[in-house]
Motif scaffolding. Structure first.
Motif, PDB file in Angstrom:
ATOM      1  N   ALA A   1       0.948  -1.159   0.138  1.00 38.25           N
ATOM      2  CA  ALA A   1       0.193   0.003  -0.064  1.00 38.25           C
ATOM      3  C   ALA A   1       0.848   1.220   0.065  1.00 38.25           C
ATOM      4  O   ALA A   1       2.030   1.186   0.335  1.00 38.25           O
ATOM      5  CB  ALA A   1      -0.855   0.037   1.213  1.00 38.25           C
ATOM      6  N   VAL A   2       0.489   2.252  -0.570  1.00 39.53           N
ATOM      7  CA  VAL A   2       1.032   3.657  -0.688  1.00 39.53           C
ATOM      8  C   VAL A   2       0.415   4.735   0.353  1.00 39.53           C
ATOM      9  O   VAL A   2      -0.966   4.786  -0.018  1.00 39.53           O
ATOM     10  CB  VAL A   2       1.136   4.221  -2.047  1.00 39.53           C
ATOM     11  CG1 VAL A   2       1.782   5.688  -2.028  1.00 39.53           C
ATOM     12  CG2 VAL A   2       2.055   3.223  -2.966  1.00 39.53           C
ATOM     13  N   LEU A   3       1.054   5.115   1.346  1.00 37.30           N
ATOM     14  CA  LEU A   3       0.537   6.217   2.358  1.00 37.30           C
ATOM     15  C   LEU A   3       0.910   7.647   1.753  1.00 37.30           C
ATOM     16  O   LEU A   3       1.811   7.889   1.429  1.00 37.30           O
ATOM     17  CB  LEU A   3       0.760   5.963   3.665  1.00 37.30           C
ATOM     18  CG  LEU A   3       0.643   4.646   4.335  1.00 37.30           C
ATOM     19  CD1 LEU A   3       1.287   4.357   5.638  1.00 37.30           C
ATOM     20  CD2 LEU A   3      -1.102   4.557   4.402  1.00 37.30           C
ATOM     21  N   GLN A   4      -0.277   8.433   1.620  1.00 40.10           N
ATOM     22  CA  GLN A   4      -0.193   9.955   1.337  1.00 40.10           C
ATOM     23  C   GLN A   4      -0.682  10.733   2.160  1.00 40.10           C
ATOM     24  O   GLN A   4      -1.728  10.411   2.915  1.00 40.10           O
ATOM     25  CB  GLN A   4      -0.655  10.173  -0.170  1.00 40.10           C
ATOM     26  CG  GLN A   4      -0.231   9.199  -1.132  1.00 40.10           C
ATOM     27  CD  GLN A   4      -0.837   9.318  -2.422  1.00 40.10           C
ATOM     28  OE1 GLN A   4      -2.225   9.151  -2.499  1.00 40.10           O
ATOM     29  NE2 GLN A   4      -0.064   9.672  -3.655  1.00 40.10           N
ATOM     30  N   ARG A   5      -0.004  12.016   2.585  1.00 43.76           N
ATOM     31  CA  ARG A   5      -0.510  12.802   3.459  1.00 43.76           C
ATOM     32  C   ARG A   5      -1.793  13.552   2.617  1.00 43.76           C
ATOM     33  O   ARG A   5      -1.944  13.204   1.339  1.00 43.76           O
ATOM     34  CB  ARG A   5       0.677  13.924   3.495  1.00 43.76           C
ATOM     35  CG  ARG A   5       1.553  13.388   4.572  1.00 43.76           C
ATOM     36  CD  ARG A   5       2.292  14.545   5.086  1.00 43.76           C
ATOM     37  NE  ARG A   5       3.508  13.999   5.973  1.00 43.76           N
ATOM     38  CZ  ARG A   5       4.787  13.829   5.581  1.00 43.76           C
ATOM     39  NH1 ARG A   5       4.892  14.001   4.034  1.00 43.76           N
ATOM     40  NH2 ARG A   5       5.491  13.365   6.405  1.00 43.76           N
ATOM     41  N   ALA A   6      -2.197  14.597   3.348  1.00 42.69           N
ATOM     42  CA  ALA A   6      -3.384  15.230   2.816  1.00 42.69           C
ATOM     43  C   ALA A   6      -2.991  16.012   1.510  1.00 42.69           C
ATOM     44  O   ALA A   6      -3.540  16.247   0.718  1.00 42.69           O
ATOM     45  CB  ALA A   6      -3.867  16.507   3.744  1.00 42.69           C
TER      46      ALA A   6
ATOM     47  N   VAL B   1       4.563   9.041   2.186  1.00 42.67           N
ATOM     48  CA  VAL B   1       5.087   8.641   3.413  1.00 42.67           C
ATOM     49  C   VAL B   1       6.131   7.841   3.045  1.00 42.67           C
ATOM     50  O   VAL B   1       5.674   6.504   2.676  1.00 42.67           O
ATOM     51  CB  VAL B   1       4.061   8.369   4.432  1.00 42.67           C
ATOM     52  CG1 VAL B   1       4.970   8.054   5.707  1.00 42.67           C
ATOM     53  CG2 VAL B   1       3.218   9.410   4.653  1.00 42.67           C
ATOM     54  N   ARG B   2       7.543   7.947   3.624  1.00 41.98           N
ATOM     55  CA  ARG B   2       8.457   7.128   3.332  1.00 41.98           C
ATOM     56  C   ARG B   2       9.181   6.501   4.539  1.00 41.98           C
ATOM     57  O   ARG B   2       9.558   5.433   4.802  1.00 41.98           O
ATOM     58  CB  ARG B   2       9.459   7.647   2.366  1.00 41.98           C
ATOM     59  CG  ARG B   2       9.127   7.803   0.811  1.00 41.98           C
ATOM     60  CD  ARG B   2      10.365   8.366   0.217  1.00 41.98           C
ATOM     61  NE  ARG B   2       9.865   8.508  -1.236  1.00 41.98           N
ATOM     62  CZ  ARG B   2       9.444   9.445  -1.936  1.00 41.98           C
ATOM     63  NH1 ARG B   2       8.832  10.371  -1.049  1.00 41.98           N
ATOM     64  NH2 ARG B   2       8.805   9.464  -3.145  1.00 41.98           N
TER      65      ARG B   2
ATOM     66  N   VAL C   1      -6.980   6.323   6.657  1.00 43.21           N
ATOM     67  CA  VAL C   1      -6.491   5.776   7.820  1.00 43.21           C
ATOM     68  C   VAL C   1      -5.890   6.807   8.988  1.00 43.21           C
ATOM     69  O   VAL C   1      -5.744   8.057   8.420  1.00 43.21           O
ATOM     70  CB  VAL C   1      -5.134   4.806   7.539  1.00 43.21           C
ATOM     71  CG1 VAL C   1      -5.712   3.800   6.932  1.00 43.21           C
ATOM     72  CG2 VAL C   1      -3.899   5.665   6.743  1.00 43.21           C
ATOM     73  N   GLU C   2      -5.633   6.503   9.948  1.00 39.59           N
ATOM     74  CA  GLU C   2      -5.405   7.438  11.033  1.00 39.59           C
ATOM     75  C   GLU C   2      -4.109   6.933  11.866  1.00 39.59           C
ATOM     76  O   GLU C   2      -4.187   5.629  12.414  1.00 39.59           O
ATOM     77  CB  GLU C   2      -6.392   8.067  11.974  1.00 39.59           C
ATOM     78  CG  GLU C   2      -6.043   8.968  13.128  1.00 39.59           C
ATOM     79  CD  GLU C   2      -7.283   9.525  14.011  1.00 39.59           C
ATOM     80  OE1 GLU C   2      -6.737   9.950  15.132  1.00 39.59           O
ATOM     81  OE2 GLU C   2      -8.266   8.745  13.805  1.00 39.59           O
TER      82      GLU C   2
ATOM     83  N   ALA D   1      -4.686   5.678   2.193  1.00 41.08           N
ATOM     84  CA  ALA D   1      -3.832   4.515   2.069  1.00 41.08           C
ATOM     85  C   ALA D   1      -4.383   4.175   0.444  1.00 41.08           C
ATOM     86  O   ALA D   1      -5.662   3.950   0.493  1.00 41.08           O
ATOM     87  CB  ALA D   1      -4.004   3.489   3.060  1.00 41.08           C
ATOM     88  N   ARG D   2      -3.323   3.834  -0.415  1.00 36.38           N
ATOM     89  CA  ARG D   2      -3.798   3.553  -1.567  1.00 36.38           C
ATOM     90  C   ARG D   2      -3.078   1.923  -1.896  1.00 36.38           C
ATOM     91  O   ARG D   2      -2.191   1.742  -1.571  1.00 36.38           O
ATOM     92  CB  ARG D   2      -3.164   4.260  -2.809  1.00 36.38           C
ATOM     93  CG  ARG D   2      -3.746   4.070  -4.231  1.00 36.38           C
ATOM     94  CD  ARG D   2      -2.961   4.963  -5.039  1.00 36.38           C
ATOM     95  NE  ARG D   2      -3.363   4.752  -6.365  1.00 36.38           N
ATOM     96  CZ  ARG D   2      -2.932   5.382  -7.467  1.00 36.38           C
ATOM     97  NH1 ARG D   2      -2.154   6.584  -7.085  1.00 36.38           N
ATOM     98  NH2 ARG D   2      -3.376   5.413  -8.686  1.00 36.38           N
ATOM     99  N   VAL D   3      -4.370   1.190  -2.316  1.00 36.25           N
ATOM    100  CA  VAL D   3      -4.083  -0.249  -2.415  1.00 36.25           C
ATOM    101  C   VAL D   3      -4.208  -0.633  -4.049  1.00 36.25           C
ATOM    102  O   VAL D   3      -4.892   0.313  -4.723  1.00 36.25           O
ATOM    103  CB  VAL D   3      -4.671  -1.136  -1.586  1.00 36.25           C
ATOM    104  CG1 VAL D   3      -4.185  -0.861  -0.115  1.00 36.25           C
ATOM    105  CG2 VAL D   3      -6.536  -1.059  -1.649  1.00 36.25           C
TER     106      VAL D   3
END
Length: 403
Positions: free
Chosen positions: A364-369, A374-375, A397-398, A388-390
């Motif tokens: 999954a790829v996490l991205q801020r607003a 997020v690395r 998510v929080e 979260a991008r799947v």
């Protein structure tokens, strides 16, 4: 004085010497005779002549220095009658008599001819008789000027001959005296008038035959210079063929007789028609021959295979074209197949290396607003909302605690 008798005769040499003494006392005399022999050696300073008296059938040898003879050399030849001022000379050694001349004159007409010859030389030196001064005669003159005696045979010959050759020819006739004291001024005036006439294209000066004295006006220097100054071409037709007054030399054309002057000046209409017909026939032959050659050439071209049966070239090459077409199709198909295979391989590699393929494997790829990825755990804070991008989509998510 020696006594001469049968017992005391004079020797031949003494008699010859005494004859020389008697002749020596005679002095110079004028002698007339006819030249029967003339000897002029190129490099010799003395000229030898033999003078003969036809009445007495006797001849004398005459000698003179070259410069004495050169004064009349142009007019003196064998057969000429001359008068010489000469001193008799007796050669005692061989008993011969000769004359040593110091002056030579021509008799009568010979003297006149000598003057004419001198005038001819002077005018030639000035260039009045030069060929480059001769003006060409027009082909068909608008008007012909004629200077001749009034109602003379020369006038009749010129007019009748010219009108017979070209009936429409026009003449401007100036009757003049053709011999005597009035001939020269009248001929000059007539020539100058005709030269100034706007329609006169050629001038004929004509006179019938005659003696040298009769033709003398046409060798006058004033007349010669007047003709030389003319802007209009001048034809000389004086006397007959053997006659050669100086006018013949300055004229633009010398005709043998007045009749020939008309022939030289006016074209013959019959001859011109015949010449035109000849040219037309020649042109027709040339054009006909050219057309026949072109027709033969065209026939030759039409019998060539490329013209007679132009389809044989296509038919002959049909199999070659089909073979080339099949070859081109196979080559193109092979190139397309190989390009398709290369494209499939490249596509597989691209798919395998793409982010979507990674997500399908459970990542999954996490991205801020703001959309940044997020690395590192330290990049987020507790309670921060992320997305979260799947592989199947995305959700929120929080962050519950800090990493």
């Amino acid at each position: 004085m020696a006594i001469n008798s049968a017992e005391t005769p004079f020797p031949v040499g003494e008699v010859s010497r005494k004859i020389g003494g008697w002749i020596d006392r005679l002095g110079a005399v004028w002698v007339e005779g006819q030249i029967v022999q003339l000897s002029r050696r190129p490099n010799a300073g003395v000229v030898f002549m033999t003078l003969r008296d036809p009445s007495y059938d006797i001849s004398l040898t005459v000698t003179c220095y070259r410069q004495v003879f050169d004064a009349v050399a142009d007019a003196v030849h064998e057969g000429s009658r001359i008068v010489v001022f000469a001193k008799p000379v007796w050669y005692a050694k061989n008993g011969s008599l000769s004359l040593r001349a110091t002056e030579i004159r021509l008799v009568g007409m010979g003297e006149l001819l000598a003057r004419l010859e001198q005038l001819k030389k002077a005018l030639t030196a000035e260039g009045l008789f030069a060929p480059e001064r001769k003006k060409p005669l027009p082909f068909l003159p608008r008007r012909v000027g004629l200077v001749t005696g009034r109602a003379s045979a020369a006038e009749r010959d010129v007019l009748e001959t010219a009108r017979h050759r070209w009936p429409a020819v026009r003449f401007e006739v100036r009757p003049v005296a053709v011999q005597g004291v009035h001939a020269v001024p009248q001929v000059i005036k007539a020539v100058q008038e005709l030269d100034g006439h706007p329609d006169v294209d050629v001038i004929i000066i004509a006179r019938g035959g005659g003696s040298v004295e009769d033709l003398l006006p046409f060798s006058d220097e004033t007349l010669i210079r007047a003709v030389a100054a003319c802007r209009t071409p001048v034809v000389s037709a004086i006397g007959h063929e053997p006659d050669n007054p100086l006018l013949d030399y300055v004229a633009d054309l010398r005709s043998r007789t007045p009749t020939h002057a008309a022939k030289d000046t006016v074209p013959d209409v019959g001859e011109e028609h015949a010449r035109i017909q000849q040219l037309r026939d020649r042109a027709l032959r040339v054009v006909t021959g050219r057309l026949e050659r072109e027709e033969r050439g065209l026939e030759d071209w039409m019998t060539r295979p490329s013209i007679a049966d132009p389809h044989w070239i296509v038919e002959d090459r049909a199999e070659e074209v089909d073979a080339l077409l099949g070859r081109s199709r196979r080559t193109l198909s092979h190139l397309l197949d190989r390009a398709e295979s290369d494209l499939a391989h490249t596509h597989a590699r691209v798919v395998a290396l793409s982010p979507a393929a990674t997500l399908k494997r459970g990542y999954a790829v996490l991205q801020r607003a703001d959309g940044s990825v997020v690395r590192e755990p330290s990049e987020v804070a507790a309670g921060e909302a992320l997305r979260a991008r799947v592989s199947g989509g995305e959700f929120g998510v929080e962050v519950t605690r800090e990493g």
